[in-house]
Scaffold this motif. Structure first.
Motif, mmCIF file in Angstrom:
data_model
loop_
_atom_site.group_PDB
_atom_site.id
_atom_site.type_symbol
_atom_site.label_atom_id
_atom_site.label_comp_id
_atom_site.label_asym_id
_atom_site.label_seq_id
_atom_site.Cartn_x
_atom_site.Cartn_y
_atom_site.Cartn_z
ATOM 1 N N MET A 110 -30.566 65.755 -21.124
ATOM 2 C CA MET A 110 -30.085 66.468 -20.038
ATOM 3 C C MET A 110 -30.086 65.449 -18.961
ATOM 4 O O MET A 110 -29.337 65.419 -18.026
ATOM 5 C CB MET A 110 -31.408 67.415 -19.718
ATOM 6 N N THR A 111 -31.042 64.505 -18.952
ATOM 7 C CA THR A 111 -30.784 63.516 -17.787
ATOM 8 C C THR A 111 -29.423 62.894 -17.606
ATOM 9 O O THR A 111 -28.976 62.871 -16.797
ATOM 10 C CB THR A 111 -31.917 62.302 -17.965
ATOM 11 N N HIS A 112 -29.035 62.359 -19.129
ATOM 12 C CA HIS A 112 -27.864 61.629 -19.310
ATOM 13 C C HIS A 112 -26.722 62.499 -18.602
ATOM 14 O O HIS A 112 -25.626 61.980 -17.884
ATOM 15 C CB HIS A 112 -27.755 60.865 -20.372
ATOM 16 N N ALA A 113 -26.697 63.841 -19.238
ATOM 17 C CA ALA A 113 -25.757 64.585 -18.679
ATOM 18 C C ALA A 113 -25.467 64.873 -17.452
ATOM 19 O O ALA A 113 -24.302 64.764 -16.773
ATOM 20 C CB ALA A 113 -25.817 65.993 -19.583
ATOM 21 N N ILE A 114 -26.433 65.023 -16.622
ATOM 22 C CA ILE A 114 -26.335 65.069 -15.207
ATOM 23 C C ILE A 114 -25.849 63.764 -14.399
ATOM 24 O O ILE A 114 -25.215 63.767 -13.434
ATOM 25 C CB ILE A 114 -27.659 65.793 -14.543
ATOM 26 N N LEU A 115 -26.383 62.590 -14.762
ATOM 27 C CA LEU A 115 -26.217 61.374 -14.322
ATOM 28 C C LEU A 115 -24.702 61.123 -14.524
ATOM 29 O O LEU A 115 -24.232 60.482 -13.834
ATOM 30 C CB LEU A 115 -27.177 60.447 -14.750
ATOM 31 N N ARG A 116 -24.352 61.287 -15.910
ATOM 32 C CA ARG A 116 -22.838 61.016 -16.024
ATOM 33 C C ARG A 116 -22.094 61.933 -15.326
ATOM 34 O O ARG A 116 -21.013 61.342 -14.595
ATOM 35 C CB ARG A 116 -22.464 61.368 -17.468
#
Length: 410
Positions: free
Chosen positions: A1-7
């Motif tokens: 989830m972190t990477h999805a939002i940061l991306r």
């Protein structure tokens, strides 16, 4: 989830309006997955961490993370780290030394005394706008204003200011990469500009040591305070920091400010009639559309617990200032632009030991710029909304702001 939002935050398609993403971030006060950074987005948590000595800003403590490189990271350079990228005690010593010729208690009138010159620069830029059917407020006003001010502060001779503008533009482009450009060529051009700027400043420093003036560079080059005298390399690093950091943030503050005012014509009209309203307007802008959206380059020096989550020693930490500035736990009706707020203790200029060094100057520049634009542009209006934004997710602002007006008032 972190990477999805940061991306998504880093994805240019969300640059014009990242605030729904920030709202999503705040639902998980400390966001993290197995190999990404820890992301903190609540106002009170960010404020606390900015004052926590267990958080390091020293680039030497950074570890590569799976989130990859972030636009806005400093370019490789032969100069030592600026005090912005250091921890105490090195940070404190260099910041004190740089502040001696800039502000209180040693030079309490430095910023105030140049207010007349700032007004002349603003007036000259507005006078030179020319065709009012299509004005690019960034290229014609927001970009040249702050770099001219920094040149005057440092004591750059007037005949050399055009060269400084060129270097500033090149370094700004290095912070805001064009996805269609060759990254190796961009790095080469940026590094060349840094070298040219460094060589020029080195020569200017030597001149000021032999024949000091009343400018900041002279005082930094010849000052002998309790912390001693800066080395040439430290002085070069500090001067480049003043140019790059001072320029980029103020460009965004002024441009975001005018865009917001044009979207809120009632506030623009009030400012036209009452220039003193520029003070609360700029403070609300720093909350509502901060020029620095997030601080991605922080490292934990010890285990730190935030909202029941233990952030381990050595972790990469992102502090999302723009999300904290719209935290409903701190600000009532945070999505509304309201310069009449009674309490605007925003995070727009940071906080703690790394709070914006040039805050008094940035505030004055933005107040003067916006009040004069409101007064002198007759019936200003947006030609594109949203305008084209810069690629940079950290130093967020329009790359161009096309506007029109019916004329220029005297």
């Amino acid at each position: 989830m972190t990477h999805a939002i940061l991306r998504q935050i880093l994805d240019y398609t969300h640059r014009a309006n990242p605030y729904p993403l920030y709202e999503e971030l705040r639902r998980t006060p400390v966001l993290h997955d197995a190999d990404g950074p820890y992301v903190v987005s609540g106002y009170y948590d960010i404020q606390s961490l900015l004052h926590d000595p267990r958080i390091s800003s020293d680039a030497r403590n950074l570890k590569a993370t799976a989130s990859g490189p972030l636009a806005g990271e400093e370019e490789e350079t032969a100069l030592p780290p600026s005090f912005l990228r250091l921890d105490p005690p090195e940070h404190d010593r260099l910041r004190r030394m740089t502040n001696r010729p800039f502000g209180p208690p040693h030079c309490p009138r430095r910023v105030y005394d140049i207010s007349g010159e700032l007004h002349d620069i603003v007036s000259g830029l507005i006078d030179g706008i020319g065709d009012t059917e299509r004005i690019d407020l960034v290229d014609q006003f927001s970009y040249p204003f702050p770099v001219t001010v920094i040149c005057r502060l440092l004591g750059v001779p007037r005949e050399d200011e055009a060269r400084f503008h060129t270097w500033a533009d090149t370094l700004a482009a290095g912070l805001d990469p064009d996805p269609d450009a060759d990254p190796d060529e961009r790095a080469k051009v940026t590094q060349s500009a840094r070298m040219e700027l460094g060589m020029y400043l080195n020569g200017l420093i030597e001149e000021r040591r032999k024949k000091p003036g009343d400018d900041m560079l002279s005082e930094l080059a010849t000052g002998h305070g309790p912390d001693g005298t800066m080395t040439t390399m430290e002085l070069l690093s500090s001067a480049v920091l003043l140019l790059v950091a001072g320029h980029e943030t103020t460009v965004n503050l002024i441009t975001n400010g005018m865009l917001t005012l044009l979207r809120n014509p009632d506030v623009l009209g009030r400012l036209r009639d009452d220039p003193k309203l520029s003070v609360p307007i700029v403070e609300e802008l720093l909350r509502f559309e901060p020029p620095v959206q997030l601080l991605p380059q922080r490292t934990t020096l010890a285990d730190i617990e935030v909202r029941g989550v233990t952030i381990p020693k050595g972790a990469s930490l992102w502090l999302v200032l723009a999300a904290g500035n719209r935290d409903p736990d701190r600000f009532k009706d945070p999505e509304r632009f309201d310069p009449d707020r009674g309490d605007i203790q925003h995070l727009g200029l940071g906080s703690g030991i790394h709070a914006c060094f040039g805050a008094p100057l940035a505030r004055l520049e933005a107040q003067l710029a916006l009040s004069e634009l409101a007064r002198r542009l007759e019936n200003p209006r947006l030609l594109e909304d949203p305008p084209p934004y810069r690629q940079n997710a950290v130093l967020r602002g329009p790359r161009h702001l096309p506007i029109a007006c019916d004329g220029i008032r005297p």
